[in-house]
Design a protein around this motif. Structure first.
Motif, PDB file in Angstrom:
ATOM      1  N   GLU A   1       1.749  -2.597  -2.392  1.00 29.74           N
ATOM      2  CA  GLU A   1       2.120  -2.305  -0.911  1.00 29.74           C
ATOM      3  C   GLU A   1       2.827  -1.231  -0.882  1.00 29.74           C
ATOM      4  O   GLU A   1       2.825  -0.379   0.244  1.00 29.74           O
ATOM      5  N   LEU A   2       3.883  -0.701  -1.591  1.00 31.20           N
ATOM      6  CA  LEU A   2       4.621   0.421  -1.468  1.00 31.20           C
ATOM      7  C   LEU A   2       3.885   1.769  -1.721  1.00 31.20           C
ATOM      8  O   LEU A   2       4.330   2.582  -1.055  1.00 31.20           O
ATOM      9  N   ILE A   3       3.236   1.703  -2.824  1.00 28.97           N
ATOM     10  CA  ILE A   3       2.537   2.878  -3.049  1.00 28.97           C
ATOM     11  C   ILE A   3       1.212   3.271  -1.969  1.00 28.97           C
ATOM     12  O   ILE A   3       1.053   4.264  -1.449  1.00 28.97           O
ATOM     13  N   LYS A   4       0.594   2.158  -1.512  1.00 28.56           N
ATOM     14  CA  LYS A   4      -0.339   2.415  -0.532  1.00 28.56           C
ATOM     15  C   LYS A   4       0.134   3.136   0.881  1.00 28.56           C
ATOM     16  O   LYS A   4      -0.495   3.653   1.696  1.00 28.56           O
ATOM     17  N   GLN A   5       1.492   2.904   1.061  1.00 27.87           N
ATOM     18  CA  GLN A   5       2.259   3.456   2.256  1.00 27.87           C
ATOM     19  C   GLN A   5       2.439   5.052   1.957  1.00 27.87           C
ATOM     20  O   GLN A   5       2.556   5.598   3.118  1.00 27.87           O
ATOM     21  N   SER A   6       2.094   5.434   0.846  1.00 27.83           N
ATOM     22  CA  SER A   6       2.515   6.913   0.378  1.00 27.83           C
ATOM     23  C   SER A   6       1.158   7.588   0.038  1.00 27.83           C
ATOM     24  O   SER A   6       1.444   8.233  -0.909  1.00 27.83           O
ATOM     25  N   GLU A   7       0.146   6.759   0.052  1.00 23.43           N
ATOM     26  CA  GLU A   7      -1.141   7.294  -0.452  1.00 23.43           C
ATOM     27  C   GLU A   7      -1.360   8.687  -0.281  1.00 23.43           C
ATOM     28  O   GLU A   7      -1.885   9.414  -1.250  1.00 23.43           O
ATOM     29  N   ILE A   8      -1.121   9.343   1.132  1.00 25.89           N
ATOM     30  CA  ILE A   8      -1.433  10.515   1.399  1.00 25.89           C
ATOM     31  C   ILE A   8      -0.565  11.431   0.519  1.00 25.89           C
ATOM     32  O   ILE A   8      -1.070  12.533   0.219  1.00 25.89           O
ATOM     33  N   LEU A   9       0.660  11.269   0.228  1.00 22.99           N
ATOM     34  CA  LEU A   9       1.712  12.066  -0.507  1.00 22.99           C
ATOM     35  C   LEU A   9       1.028  11.978  -1.930  1.00 22.99           C
ATOM     36  O   LEU A   9       0.732  13.232  -2.621  1.00 22.99           O
TER      37      LEU A   9
END
Length: 102
Positions: free
Chosen positions: A79-87
């Motif tokens: 959940e946390l990493i998917k929010q920053s997948e673009i990064l």
């Protein structure tokens, strides 16, 4: 290419490692791991998802280890990493959530 698999203290992480059959696999977990498992170098302690800077800590760790693919096996991590997948994508780090997407 280095691959980082989370949830290193779970059986599913080892099944995934065997399926990938790559020599450059690093296992990691934020839960307790015995010190003897961390010393060989193929196992790392991951940041705790409860940390406010978790995403940045994970990105830094991936860059330090030369990770090109990150397999997330715990829902909270996903959940946390998917929010920053673009990064992560900006640094050519592929995010794979769970073992069903191999």
């Amino acid at each position: 290419m280095n691959i980082l698999i989370t949830a290193a203290n779970s059986a599913s992480a080892y099944r995934l490692k065997n399926q990938l059959s790559d020599n450059n696999i690093i296992m990691g977990d934020y839960m307790d791991l015995p010190d003897f498992m961390l010393k060989p170098g193929k196992m790392v302690r991951l940041p705790d998802p409860k940390s406010v800077s978790y995403t940045h800590e994970m990105l830094t760790l991936c860059l330090d280890l030369g990770v090109e693919a990150l397999y997330l096996l715990r829902p909270q991590e996903m959940e946390l990493i998917k929010q920053s997948e673009i990064l992560f994508n900006e640094y050519q780090i592929k995010i794979v959530a769970g073992v069903n997407e191999i």
